[in-house]
Design a protein around this motif. Structure first.
Motif, PDB file in Angstrom:
ATOM      1  N   ASN A   1       0.852  -1.182   0.000  1.00  0.00           N
ATOM      2  CA  ASN A   1       0.000   0.000   0.000  1.00  0.00           C
ATOM      3  C   ASN A   1       0.891   1.236   0.000  1.00  0.00           C
ATOM      4  O   ASN A   1       1.750   1.394   0.876  1.00  0.00           O
ATOM      5  N   ILE A   2       0.696   2.097  -0.982  1.00  0.00           N
ATOM      6  CA  ILE A   2       1.569   3.252  -1.151  1.00  0.00           C
ATOM      7  C   ILE A   2       1.053   4.403  -0.296  1.00  0.00           C
ATOM      8  O   ILE A   2      -0.101   4.824  -0.431  1.00  0.00           O
ATOM      9  N   LYS A   3       1.906   4.906   0.594  1.00  0.00           N
ATOM     10  CA  LYS A   3       1.494   6.002   1.470  1.00  0.00           C
ATOM     11  C   LYS A   3       1.290   7.274   0.660  1.00  0.00           C
ATOM     12  O   LYS A   3       1.857   7.452  -0.427  1.00  0.00           O
ATOM     13  N   ASP A   4       0.495   8.181   1.222  1.00  0.00           N
ATOM     14  CA  ASP A   4       0.131   9.391   0.491  1.00  0.00           C
ATOM     15  C   ASP A   4      -0.009  10.551   1.473  1.00  0.00           C
ATOM     16  O   ASP A   4      -0.403  10.363   2.630  1.00  0.00           O
ATOM     17  N   ASP A   5       0.305  11.741   0.990  1.00  0.00           N
ATOM     18  CA  ASP A   5       0.115  12.948   1.778  1.00  0.00           C
ATOM     19  C   ASP A   5      -1.310  13.429   1.558  1.00  0.00           C
ATOM     20  O   ASP A   5      -1.620  14.045   0.535  1.00  0.00           O
ATOM     21  N   VAL A   6      -2.204  13.123   2.502  1.00  0.00           N
ATOM     22  CA  VAL A   6      -3.620  13.422   2.339  1.00  0.00           C
ATOM     23  C   VAL A   6      -3.859  14.928   2.322  1.00  0.00           C
ATOM     24  O   VAL A   6      -4.559  15.462   1.463  1.00  0.00           O
ATOM     25  N   GLY A   7      -3.303  15.638   3.282  1.00  0.00           N
ATOM     26  CA  GLY A   7      -3.444  17.085   3.331  1.00  0.00           C
ATOM     27  C   GLY A   7      -4.867  17.562   3.498  1.00  0.00           C
ATOM     28  O   GLY A   7      -5.280  18.558   2.891  1.00  0.00           O
TER      29      GLY A   7
END
Length: 278
Positions: free
Chosen positions: A223-229
């Protein structure tokens, strides 16, 4: 193959005619049972396109009674009693396509449409509002999936078929941080996707033993992490909360089972699948 002699009534000459049928070749043929789509299977021949529609309905219900406090006697307690009834329904209609690129490589794509509904009812007798209930819905296109399958060997000499798989799940569905929320940050709808990209390499083994096919699969889900912001709960008493980088964690997967062919048009599958999620 046996041969017998037949005498002609007119000529008296003996004629040789074969009786019976020669035994079939023992070389292992390509199995005709299509395995579970998400763990790979027998590949589609080159240039052939197969479309597979599917419909899945899932219902789950949880009834829970919780007591928080002090139990003085078996029939006397001081504290809070809470009764919760939760029902979850989901419908997933999908269309899966498989295209044979070569005789040993296949491309797969899947387009799902998701409908969800969660209903929760809580009863707390100690409060003035003794019945608190809510219903949330969500529907839309789910996360698209693209996969490649490669057959490593031809399965001769009693060997099972080994297939390498690579599956990419997109994040086009509405994720948990994309749904509408009120000023307190409480969600007003349900997500139709995970909200994150993921990639899963795996290897599948298929062993035909007519009329059954045994299968097994081992894979690892990234699962690729993401900067939700995202900022939620701007109007809540606790103040606004900012969601930064989120890593859902990876998972190790294993599955095995058997597909049994009843006849040329019907079969059933028994299997076990387990995920270890970090």
């Amino acid at each position: 193959t046996q041969t017998i002699l037949l005498a002609d009534n007119h000529t008296g000459e003996a004629q040789q005619q074969p009786v019976g049928q020669a035994p079939a070749k023992t070389q292992q043929e390509r199995p005709v049972i299509v395995e579970l789509a998400d763990i790979g299977g027998v590949l589609t021949p080159k240039g052939k396109l197969v479309l597979e529609p599917a419909f899945q309905y899932t219902h789950s219900s949880v009834n829970r009674v919780t007591f928080r406090g002090i139990e003085i006697l078996s029939s006397l307690g001081i504290g809070v009693l809470e009764a919760v009834d939760t029902d979850r329904d989901s419908v997933v209609a999908s269309l899966t396509g498989r295209l044979g690129l070569t005789n040993r490589m296949e491309m797969e794509f899947k387009v799902p449409y998701v409908w969800r509904r969660d209903t929760e009812s809580a009863d707390i007798p100690q409060l003035e509002e003794t019945d608190i209930s809510s219903t949330l819905d969500g529907d839309g296109v789910g996360d698209l999936e693209i996969a490649l399958h490669y057959q490593m060997n031809n399965g001769n000499d009693g060997w099972p078929f080994f297939i390498l798989n690579g599956r990419l799940k997109l994040a086009n569905g509405k994720g948990p941080f994309d749904i509408d929320r009120d000023e307190d940050g409480i969600g007003q709808e349900l997500a139709t996707g995970s909200g994150f990209y993921s990639f899963e390499p795996s290897i599948t083994g298929l062993y035909p033993s007519a009329p059954a096919v045994f299968f097994g699969n081992v894979g690892y889900l990234f699962n690729i992490k993401d900067d939700v912001g995202a900022t939620i709960g701007e109007g809540s008493d606790a103040g606004a909360q900012t969601i930064g980088t989120v890593d859902p964690g990876d998972a190790f997967r294993i599955s095995f089972g058997m597909a049994y062919s009843i006849n040329e048009t019907a079969s059933f599958t028994l299997g076990f699948k387990n995920d270890w999620i970090q």
